[in-house]
Design a protein around this motif. Structure first.
Motif, mmCIF file in Angstrom:
data_model
loop_
_atom_site.group_PDB
_atom_site.id
_atom_site.type_symbol
_atom_site.label_atom_id
_atom_site.label_comp_id
_atom_site.label_asym_id
_atom_site.label_seq_id
_atom_site.Cartn_x
_atom_site.Cartn_y
_atom_site.Cartn_z
ATOM 1 N N SER A 24 -22.425 -20.963 25.257
ATOM 2 C CA SER A 24 -21.433 -21.908 24.729
ATOM 3 C C SER A 24 -20.671 -22.611 25.851
ATOM 4 N N GLU A 25 -20.456 -21.903 26.947
ATOM 5 C CA GLU A 25 -19.816 -22.555 28.091
ATOM 6 C C GLU A 25 -20.724 -23.654 28.646
ATOM 7 N N GLN A 26 -21.996 -23.298 28.740
ATOM 8 C CA GLN A 26 -22.981 -24.261 29.203
ATOM 9 C C GLN A 26 -22.955 -25.526 28.357
ATOM 10 N N GLN A 27 -22.895 -25.309 27.057
ATOM 11 C CA GLN A 27 -22.904 -26.430 26.120
ATOM 12 C C GLN A 27 -21.638 -27.265 26.273
ATOM 13 N N ALA A 28 -20.499 -26.591 26.392
ATOM 14 C CA ALA A 28 -19.220 -27.293 26.558
ATOM 15 C C ALA A 28 -19.220 -28.118 27.841
ATOM 16 N N TRP A 29 -19.710 -27.515 28.901
ATOM 17 C CA TRP A 29 -19.736 -28.186 30.192
ATOM 18 C C TRP A 29 -20.624 -29.429 30.159
ATOM 19 N N ARG A 30 -21.776 -29.305 29.502
ATOM 20 C CA ARG A 30 -22.695 -30.438 29.456
ATOM 21 C C ARG A 30 -22.149 -31.598 28.635
ATOM 22 N N GLU B 76 -38.269 -38.952 31.835
ATOM 23 C CA GLU B 76 -37.550 -37.900 31.131
ATOM 24 C C GLU B 76 -36.372 -37.388 31.958
ATOM 25 N N LEU B 77 -36.635 -37.173 33.228
ATOM 26 C CA LEU B 77 -35.588 -36.690 34.125
ATOM 27 C C LEU B 77 -34.465 -37.716 34.281
ATOM 28 N N ALA B 78 -34.854 -38.968 34.378
ATOM 29 C CA ALA B 78 -33.859 -40.040 34.516
ATOM 30 C C ALA B 78 -32.925 -40.059 33.310
ATOM 31 N N GLN B 79 -33.509 -39.880 32.141
ATOM 32 C CA GLN B 79 -32.716 -39.891 30.919
ATOM 33 C C GLN B 79 -31.727 -38.734 30.907
ATOM 34 N N ARG B 80 -32.182 -37.575 31.305
ATOM 35 C CA ARG B 80 -31.294 -36.409 31.309
ATOM 36 C C ARG B 80 -30.167 -36.567 32.318
#
Lengths: 180, 180
Positions: A24-30, B76-80
């Motif tokens: 969930s931290e990963q998700q929040a950070w992203r 794909e990488l560029a999009q991410r």
DNA sequence: GAAGATTGAAACATCAATCTTT
DNA sequence: AAAGATTGATGTTTCAATCTTC
């Protein structure tokens, strides 16, 4: 390698600080990074499309318009915009060329330069502002309720304080070498 | 001119949508921008200081390391990473020069290129990750409690959805000019 | 000598055009 | 002809060095 994936070293009862981010931290950070990146790109594109102005230039005009006498010292303005003095000099060059801002020597301290918003600059800002503010409203404030916005501001303020508390530690205090 | 200052046109009972941001909205908006800007600068500086790696390059390695076979198509990488294909090509040049990533022709579709994480690249990532993750933790997760982080993620997700919903409307559908 | 601002060189991103493969 | 990636030209930002004024 920012996520778990490998076996998390939760070493039993001593509860060492976790090295990786939880799911969930990963998700929040992203989402923090993704939203900010895409929002800024969108706001810039819209401003560019409607008034042929970059978001960066718009921010300069905003800060000048709010300042006493529609003018600000270069160093002060640079700090507010989170850019280096060098970066601001170049940005101002463009705005001066466009006639939206002018430079003026600072009379109190002739080393300094004052960036001054011109009438043309103020007009451009007032022309651009309504659509820009509407965009900020559309993407930031409209999708959530006031309570959520307030909570987020509080949360961000706490994070910002933690960031500020450790400021200056990355730049060495420039202590001149003592010859003992 | 993003704030009130002038007389807010609250035109009586018809309650037109407010054109300017309120004091608290203004404050929330500024802290969003300020925190993100300064956080990213800090994370980049720390990564640079500890492992001589830019945050941008680090992010490339992260995405590759999480991908199937430690490899990803350029598009794909560029999009991410929220960069243009062109921007990614240049970034990869640097990483390839450093030996952290290599290019490989895609066998299924020989137009495509695969960016592949090298063992050296994985080692560099694993060396850099602990300190970086600790920094993210220190500035983002430690200063607040888990409930606040979760609320913020939810709020940002709602904003992101609003942003996504209007995607593609800024780029004209590329209608070929009809010759009538 | 130090502060304020600017300049040259270098790093990095984008758009438009190009080249290869489908 | 369209998709995928790269390249050339251009714009923006930073660091280090410079120049002016205090």
């Amino acid at each position: 390698v920012t996520q778990q994936g490998d076996s998390p070293p939760d070493g039993g009862p001593d509860a060492a600080p976790p090295i990786w981010l939880s799911e969930s931290e990963q998700q929040a950070w992203r989402i923090m990074v993704a939203f900010h990146t895409r929002l800024m790109a969108r706001l810039d594109a819209e401003l560019q499309a409607s008034e042929s102005m970059s978001l960066r230039d718009y921010e300069v005009l905003v800060h000048l318009s709010e300042a006493e006498g529609s003018a600000l010292r270069m160093a002060e303005l640079a700090q507010r915009l989170f850019v280096t003095p060098s970066g601001l000099t170049r940005r101002l060059d463009g705005l001066v060329r466009s006639g939206l801002v002018r430079r003026q020597v600072c009379h109190q301290d002739r080393r300094g330069t004052l960036a001054v918003l011109t009438p043309k600059g103020r007009a451009a800002l007032e022309r651009a502002a309504p659509a820009h503010v509407a965009s900020v409203r559309r993407y930031v404030f409209d999708p959530v309720d006031a309570r959520q916005t307030q909570q987020m501001a509080t949360t961000l303020q706490a994070m910002y304080t933690a960031l500020d508390a450790t400021a200056g530690s990355e730049r060495v205090p420039a202590v001149p070498p003592e010859d003992d």
